[in-house]
Design a protein around this motif. Structure first.
Motif, mmCIF file in Angstrom:
data_model
loop_
_atom_site.group_PDB
_atom_site.id
_atom_site.type_symbol
_atom_site.label_atom_id
_atom_site.label_comp_id
_atom_site.label_asym_id
_atom_site.label_seq_id
_atom_site.Cartn_x
_atom_site.Cartn_y
_atom_site.Cartn_z
ATOM 1 N N ARG A 1 45.520 44.516 -12.420
ATOM 2 C CA ARG A 1 46.712 44.026 -11.721
ATOM 3 C C ARG A 1 47.813 43.555 -12.670
ATOM 4 N NH1 ARG A 1 42.325 41.851 -8.997
ATOM 5 N NH2 ARG A 1 42.047 42.575 -6.842
ATOM 6 N N GLY A 2 47.491 43.391 -13.944
ATOM 7 C CA GLY A 2 48.475 42.868 -14.876
ATOM 8 C C GLY A 2 49.418 43.935 -15.404
ATOM 9 N N THR A 3 50.345 43.497 -16.247
ATOM 10 C CA THR A 3 51.344 44.393 -16.830
ATOM 11 C C THR A 3 51.477 44.094 -18.326
ATOM 12 O OG1 THR A 3 53.172 42.862 -16.393
ATOM 13 C CG2 THR A 3 52.633 44.478 -14.664
ATOM 14 N N VAL A 4 52.177 44.984 -19.020
ATOM 15 C CA VAL A 4 52.582 44.730 -20.405
ATOM 16 C C VAL A 4 54.092 44.877 -20.476
ATOM 17 C CG1 VAL A 4 50.391 45.535 -21.377
ATOM 18 C CG2 VAL A 4 52.303 47.134 -21.135
ATOM 19 N N PRO A 5 54.748 44.166 -21.381
ATOM 20 C CA PRO A 5 56.201 44.298 -21.514
ATOM 21 C C PRO A 5 56.597 45.733 -21.851
ATOM 22 C CG PRO A 5 55.408 42.379 -22.718
ATOM 23 C CD PRO A 5 54.197 43.145 -22.296
ATOM 24 N N LEU A 6 57.722 46.150 -21.342
ATOM 25 C CA LEU A 6 58.213 47.508 -21.591
ATOM 26 C C LEU A 6 58.350 47.776 -23.095
ATOM 27 C CD1 LEU A 6 59.295 50.145 -20.428
ATOM 28 C CD2 LEU A 6 61.547 49.074 -20.225
ATOM 29 N N ALA A 7 58.719 46.758 -23.866
ATOM 30 C CA ALA A 7 58.910 46.932 -25.310
ATOM 31 C C ALA A 7 57.609 47.249 -26.034
ATOM 32 C CB ALA A 7 59.537 45.666 -25.906
ATOM 33 N N ASP A 8 56.446 46.972 -25.404
ATOM 34 C CA ASP A 8 55.151 47.209 -26.056
ATOM 35 C C ASP A 8 54.507 48.528 -25.656
ATOM 36 O OD1 ASP A 8 55.425 44.777 -27.281
ATOM 37 O OD2 ASP A 8 54.140 43.689 -25.875
ATOM 38 N N VAL A 9 55.094 49.234 -24.719
ATOM 39 C CA VAL A 9 54.468 50.467 -24.216
ATOM 40 C C VAL A 9 54.295 51.499 -25.320
ATOM 41 C CG1 VAL A 9 54.817 52.451 -22.681
ATOM 42 C CG2 VAL A 9 55.183 50.139 -21.828
ATOM 43 N N ALA A 10 55.317 51.686 -26.145
ATOM 44 C CA ALA A 10 55.240 52.683 -27.215
ATOM 45 C C ALA A 10 54.133 52.354 -28.203
ATOM 46 C CB ALA A 10 56.585 52.792 -27.936
ATOM 47 N N ASP A 11 53.938 51.061 -28.510
ATOM 48 C CA ASP A 11 52.886 50.667 -29.445
ATOM 49 C C ASP A 11 51.497 50.965 -28.881
ATOM 50 O OD1 ASP A 11 54.604 49.819 -31.420
ATOM 51 O OD2 ASP A 11 54.657 47.750 -30.711
ATOM 52 N N VAL A 12 51.318 50.779 -27.572
ATOM 53 C CA VAL A 12 50.023 51.088 -26.962
ATOM 54 C C VAL A 12 49.756 52.592 -27.048
ATOM 55 C CG1 VAL A 12 48.606 50.892 -24.889
ATOM 56 C CG2 VAL A 12 50.281 49.127 -25.399
ATOM 57 N N MET A 13 50.792 53.393 -26.836
ATOM 58 C CA MET A 13 50.619 54.843 -26.955
ATOM 59 C C MET A 13 50.279 55.238 -28.387
ATOM 60 S SD MET A 13 53.513 56.542 -24.489
ATOM 61 C CE MET A 13 53.577 56.187 -22.734
ATOM 62 N N ARG A 14 50.913 54.587 -29.352
ATOM 63 C CA ARG A 14 50.612 54.891 -30.754
ATOM 64 C C ARG A 14 49.177 54.513 -31.091
ATOM 65 N NH1 ARG A 14 56.417 52.426 -32.080
ATOM 66 N NH2 ARG A 14 57.640 54.353 -32.146
ATOM 67 N N PHE A 15 48.673 53.426 -30.509
ATOM 68 C CA PHE A 15 47.283 53.038 -30.708
ATOM 69 C C PHE A 15 46.350 54.148 -30.239
ATOM 70 C CE2 PHE A 15 43.309 51.211 -29.217
ATOM 71 C CZ PHE A 15 42.929 50.408 -30.279
ATOM 72 N N LEU A 16 46.767 54.897 -29.209
ATOM 73 C CA LEU A 16 45.944 55.977 -28.662
ATOM 74 C C LEU A 16 46.171 57.312 -29.370
ATOM 75 C CD1 LEU A 16 46.372 55.105 -24.874
ATOM 76 C CD2 LEU A 16 44.365 54.685 -26.307
ATOM 77 N N GLY A 17 46.976 57.296 -30.446
ATOM 78 C CA GLY A 17 47.140 58.504 -31.244
ATOM 79 C C GLY A 17 48.370 59.328 -30.930
ATOM 80 N N PHE A 18 49.243 58.835 -30.050
ATOM 81 C CA PHE A 18 50.477 59.549 -29.743
ATOM 82 C C PHE A 18 51.621 58.780 -30.394
ATOM 83 C CE2 PHE A 18 53.794 60.410 -26.197
ATOM 84 C CZ PHE A 18 54.427 61.342 -26.999
#
Length: 374
Positions: free
Chosen positions: A229-246
């Motif tokens: 149910r939670g969210t992450v800030p929009l500014a952190d979305v790219a970093d999460v994708m980079r963590f996954l290899g993109f």
């Protein structure tokens, strides 16, 4: 009038690329406002796409891949694989596609009948090769196939039973949001292992860590982590994708914000400041490349750089391109990259040989194993 102009939906252009994606381009600003997975049928990119139906912005489309496959789907495109279907239309290249919508002529002599009340027969025409007929090669148009479309069934592609059982006037906001959630999870099903596989679990871990970071990594107080149910800030979305290899470019990071803002404006909502997990996973699946970078990609890049002049580029020229072309890198960034690729003590100058070929770049710099290079 000005009022009628404001009520009209924005005009968009759908552009297919060779990464099996469809890009939504706003025609007024020529801005990319969305990147979605193309219908997941066949291994070739979409070559033709034709919208049809009563409302061209929110109805149906016919498409054909470069080879073999043709099909139909629902607009707007969001990457949901259940919102499209495909068939093997030709045993080879598909060279053209067209849609015909014909109002049926009534059996009676009543010329005053309203066209809107008459049934419409929709047909999709495909022109394909496949070695049928005289001559050589499979790229000529030898066969025209005609496909009759069940429009009523096509409009239900991807809808869940609870949504289908309600008429359009009785569909509540909650039902619409639930349908949107289900659609996002089906997009996540395109991941290796599906929506509940190892990669999806890794995405949950990365999302949870981003929630912790947003609340302060050095905090001693209890922090809330709720992937469901939670969210992450929009500014952190790219970093999460980079963590996954993109590893998104800065341009792609900006495109993410543009897409979310555009969707919010169309829905009459304020600009989003955060993203929930289902929306994040749909963004990730829709935007990530369908395969890893391989040797052929490196060779094509060097062919572009060299432009037919030899098979190697000098170290000086390559470094100059990295500093001035595309998303230019600073000397500091290049130093960090050199240490990451070559280890401590590696400089940019000794990372590259004096003459760099595609093979030496792939093997010595990127670390591709020799089998991949061959």
């Amino acid at each position: 009038s000005d009022e009628s102009d404001e009520s009209e939906p924005p005009v968009s252009l759908l552009v297919a690329d060779d990464h099996l994606k469809l890009r939504v381009v706003d025609c007024e600003t020529l801005t990319c406002v969305g990147v979605k997975c193309a219908p997941p049928y066949g291994a070739d990119p979409v070559a033709f796409l034709v919208p049809f139906g009563e409302n061209r912005t929110d109805e149906l489309f016919a498409y054909a891949c470069a080879k073999d496959v043709a099909g139909i789907g629902r607009l707007p495109i969001d990457g949901d694989p259940n919102k499209s279907m495909g068939v093997v239309a030709h045993p080879g290249p598909v060279l053209a596609l067209a849609v015909s919508e014909v109002v049926e002529t009534p059996d009676t002599d009543d010329d005053d009948a309203d066209d809107a009340s008459r049934p419409v027969t929709t047909r999709v025409f495909t022109l394909g090769g496949g070695g049928v007929g005289d001559g050589d090669g499979d790229d000529r148009g030898s066969v025209v196939s005609v496909w009759r479309v069940d429009v009523a069934a096509a409009r239900k592609l991807g809808d869940e039973d609870v949504f289908l059982s309600a008429t359009a006037t009785k569909r509540t906001d909650a039902m619409t949001k639930a349908q949107s959630k289900i659609s996002a999870r089906r997009v996540a099903g395109l991941l290796e292992g599906g929506a509940f596989g190892a990669l999806a679990e890794e995405a949950k871990d990365a999302f949870a860590f981003a929630q912790l970071r947003a609340q302060g990594e050095d905090a001693t107080r209890d922090r809330l982590v709720d992937v469901r149910r939670g969210t992450v800030p929009l500014a952190d979305v790219a970093d999460v994708m980079r963590f996954l290899g993109f590893y998104l470019t800065e341009r792609e990071v900006n495109d993410l914000a543009v897409e979310l803002t555009y969707e919010a404006e169309l829905a009459g909502n304020p600009k989003p400041q955060s993203v929930d997990f289902d929306r994040f996973l749909a963004l990730y699946v829709n935007r990530r490349p369908p395969r890893d970078v391989g040797m052929e990609d490196v060779r094509r890049a060097f062919e572009t750089i060299l432009d037919g002049e030899g098979d190697a580029v000098s170290r000086t020229s390559l470094l100059e391109m990295l500093k001035t072309s595309g998303e230019a890198m600073s000397d500091e960034e290049l130093s960090v990259i050199a240490k990451a690729l070559g280890g401590e003590g590696t400089s940019v100058e000794n990372l590259f040989p004096e003459e760099v070929t595609a093979e030496t770049f792939a093997e010595d710099v990127l670390g591709f194993v020799p089998a991949e290079v061959r």
